[in-house]
Design a protein around this motif. Structure first.
Motif, mmCIF file in Angstrom:
data_model
loop_
_atom_site.group_PDB
_atom_site.id
_atom_site.type_symbol
_atom_site.label_atom_id
_atom_site.label_comp_id
_atom_site.label_asym_id
_atom_site.label_seq_id
_atom_site.Cartn_x
_atom_site.Cartn_y
_atom_site.Cartn_z
ATOM 1 N N THR A 107 41.469 37.282 15.115
ATOM 2 C CA THR A 107 41.673 36.085 14.298
ATOM 3 C C THR A 107 40.925 36.214 12.980
ATOM 4 O OG1 THR A 107 42.008 34.709 16.250
ATOM 5 C CG2 THR A 107 41.431 33.577 14.216
ATOM 6 N N ALA A 108 39.702 36.720 13.018
ATOM 7 C CA ALA A 108 38.932 36.915 11.783
ATOM 8 C C ALA A 108 39.640 37.890 10.851
ATOM 9 C CB ALA A 108 37.531 37.414 12.106
ATOM 10 N N ALA A 109 40.188 38.958 11.398
ATOM 11 C CA ALA A 109 40.913 39.935 10.586
ATOM 12 C C ALA A 109 42.155 39.297 9.961
ATOM 13 C CB ALA A 109 41.299 41.148 11.424
ATOM 14 N N LEU A 110 42.847 38.474 10.731
ATOM 15 C CA LEU A 110 44.022 37.779 10.196
ATOM 16 C C LEU A 110 43.636 36.793 9.097
ATOM 17 C CD1 LEU A 110 46.018 37.152 13.486
ATOM 18 C CD2 LEU A 110 46.719 38.615 11.581
ATOM 19 N N LEU A 111 42.520 36.083 9.290
ATOM 20 C CA LEU A 111 42.038 35.176 8.253
ATOM 21 C C LEU A 111 41.730 35.946 6.974
ATOM 22 C CD1 LEU A 111 39.673 32.685 10.120
ATOM 23 C CD2 LEU A 111 41.562 32.071 8.612
ATOM 24 N N ARG A 112 41.008 37.064 7.095
ATOM 25 C CA ARG A 112 40.677 37.882 5.921
ATOM 26 C C ARG A 112 41.936 38.384 5.228
ATOM 27 N NH1 ARG A 112 35.537 38.700 5.249
ATOM 28 N NH2 ARG A 112 34.137 38.502 7.015
ATOM 29 N N GLU A 113 42.886 38.826 6.025
ATOM 30 C CA GLU A 113 44.148 39.342 5.481
ATOM 31 C C GLU A 113 44.895 38.260 4.707
ATOM 32 O OE1 GLU A 113 48.260 40.334 7.638
ATOM 33 O OE2 GLU A 113 46.603 41.656 8.261
ATOM 34 N N ARG A 114 45.005 37.084 5.283
ATOM 35 C CA ARG A 114 45.740 35.996 4.631
ATOM 36 C C ARG A 114 45.012 35.482 3.388
ATOM 37 N NH1 ARG A 114 49.069 33.748 8.818
ATOM 38 N NH2 ARG A 114 49.812 35.559 9.963
ATOM 39 N N LEU A 115 43.678 35.364 3.493
ATOM 40 C CA LEU A 115 42.911 34.835 2.365
ATOM 41 C C LEU A 115 42.774 35.840 1.225
ATOM 42 C CD1 LEU A 115 40.249 32.832 4.372
ATOM 43 C CD2 LEU A 115 42.119 31.898 2.980
ATOM 44 N N GLN A 135 36.043 36.645 -4.239
ATOM 45 C CA GLN A 135 34.895 37.471 -4.619
ATOM 46 C C GLN A 135 33.958 37.607 -3.435
ATOM 47 O OE1 GLN A 135 33.119 35.906 -8.162
ATOM 48 N NE2 GLN A 135 34.909 36.352 -9.409
ATOM 49 N N SER A 136 33.930 36.589 -2.603
ATOM 50 C CA SER A 136 33.181 36.668 -1.348
ATOM 51 C C SER A 136 33.861 35.766 -0.328
ATOM 52 C CB SER A 136 31.710 36.274 -1.545
ATOM 53 O OG SER A 136 31.599 34.908 -1.844
ATOM 54 N N LEU A 137 33.707 36.163 0.932
ATOM 55 C CA LEU A 137 34.307 35.415 2.035
ATOM 56 C C LEU A 137 33.452 35.613 3.281
ATOM 57 C CD1 LEU A 137 36.615 33.832 3.414
ATOM 58 C CD2 LEU A 137 37.798 36.027 3.710
ATOM 59 N N ALA A 138 32.991 34.516 3.848
ATOM 60 C CA ALA A 138 32.250 34.551 5.106
ATOM 61 C C ALA A 138 33.022 33.724 6.120
ATOM 62 C CB ALA A 138 30.848 33.977 4.920
ATOM 63 N N ILE A 139 33.176 34.282 7.308
ATOM 64 C CA ILE A 139 33.897 33.604 8.389
ATOM 65 C C ILE A 139 32.963 33.500 9.587
ATOM 66 C CG2 ILE A 139 35.875 33.689 9.949
ATOM 67 C CD1 ILE A 139 37.245 35.498 7.816
ATOM 68 N N GLU A 140 32.806 32.276 10.113
ATOM 69 C CA GLU A 140 31.974 32.052 11.291
ATOM 70 C C GLU A 140 32.824 31.402 12.379
ATOM 71 O OE1 GLU A 140 28.123 30.107 10.544
ATOM 72 O OE2 GLU A 140 28.649 30.264 8.416
ATOM 73 N N ASP A 141 32.682 31.903 13.580
ATOM 74 C CA ASP A 141 33.341 31.307 14.732
ATOM 75 C C ASP A 141 32.409 30.258 15.310
ATOM 76 O OD1 ASP A 141 34.590 30.623 17.087
ATOM 77 O OD2 ASP A 141 34.897 32.681 17.750
ATOM 78 N N GLU A 142 32.811 28.998 15.264
ATOM 79 C CA GLU A 142 32.003 27.898 15.794
ATOM 80 C C GLU A 142 32.591 27.342 17.083
ATOM 81 O OE1 GLU A 142 31.644 25.118 12.520
ATOM 82 O OE2 GLU A 142 29.828 26.144 11.856
ATOM 83 N N SER A 143 33.470 28.110 17.700
ATOM 84 C CA SER A 143 34.153 27.646 18.908
ATOM 85 C C SER A 143 33.179 27.259 20.009
ATOM 86 C CB SER A 143 35.116 28.718 19.419
ATOM 87 O OG SER A 143 36.098 28.995 18.443
ATOM 88 N N HIS A 144 32.080 27.994 20.130
ATOM 89 C CA HIS A 144 31.107 27.710 21.190
ATOM 90 C C HIS A 144 30.487 26.323 21.036
ATOM 91 C CE1 HIS A 144 28.683 29.209 17.857
ATOM 92 N NE2 HIS A 144 27.645 28.596 18.409
ATOM 93 N N LEU A 145 30.486 25.777 19.829
ATOM 94 C CA LEU A 145 29.936 24.441 19.600
ATOM 95 C C LEU A 145 30.881 23.338 20.085
ATOM 96 C CD1 LEU A 145 28.600 24.962 15.961
ATOM 97 C CD2 LEU A 145 27.289 25.044 18.098
ATOM 98 N N HIS A 146 32.099 23.729 20.412
ATOM 99 C CA HIS A 146 33.111 22.753 20.801
ATOM 100 C C HIS A 146 33.603 22.963 22.237
ATOM 101 C CE1 HIS A 146 33.326 21.382 16.648
ATOM 102 N NE2 HIS A 146 33.159 22.651 16.353
ATOM 103 N N ALA A 147 32.817 23.647 23.024
ATOM 104 C CA ALA A 147 33.183 23.892 24.423
ATOM 105 C C ALA A 147 33.414 22.548 25.116
ATOM 106 C CB ALA A 147 32.078 24.663 25.127
ATOM 107 N N GLY A 148 34.505 22.461 25.843
ATOM 108 C CA GLY A 148 34.841 21.227 26.536
ATOM 109 C C GLY A 148 35.733 20.313 25.718
ATOM 110 N N HIS A 149 35.802 20.538 24.431
ATOM 111 C CA HIS A 149 36.676 19.771 23.545
ATOM 112 C C HIS A 149 38.118 20.179 23.824
ATOM 113 C CE1 HIS A 149 38.729 19.286 19.566
ATOM 114 N NE2 HIS A 149 38.106 18.135 19.597
ATOM 115 N N ALA A 150 39.024 19.230 23.824
ATOM 116 C CA ALA A 150 40.420 19.518 24.174
ATOM 117 C C ALA A 150 41.010 20.643 23.326
ATOM 118 C CB ALA A 150 41.260 18.260 24.027
#
Length: 88
Positions: A5-13, A19-34
């Protein structure tokens, strides 16, 4: 982070020539969320000349247009911090 998913985000963006792009996965902060079952929660910080003179809504629209169909499956939520080069 889902490396795919990160690679796809980088590719699309890349269309915005960041000039710079940082991608963070915050999925663990939403565990249990629908939405956690339907796609990840990501945070991006991007700097691109394409954002110069654009307000926040227009910047977000450019990003959503670039990531397109990822928002309907791989990504449930996308937190965006978008800057033009003169703002950083």
């Amino acid at each position: 982070m889902s490396a795919e998913t990160a690679a796809l985000l980088r590719e699309r963006l890349a269309a915005l020539a960041p000039q710079s792009l940082a991608i963070e996965d915050e999925s663990h902060l939403h565990a249990g969320h629908a939405g956690a079952k339907e796609g990840g929660h990501y945070k991006i910080t991007i700097v691109a000349a394409a954002f110069a003179g654009q307000n926040t809504v227009k910047r977000h629209r450019l990003i959503h247009a670039a990531v397109g169909d990822l928002m309907r499956g791989r990504i449930h939520a996308l937190s965006i911090r978008a800057f033009s080069p003169d703002e950083v």
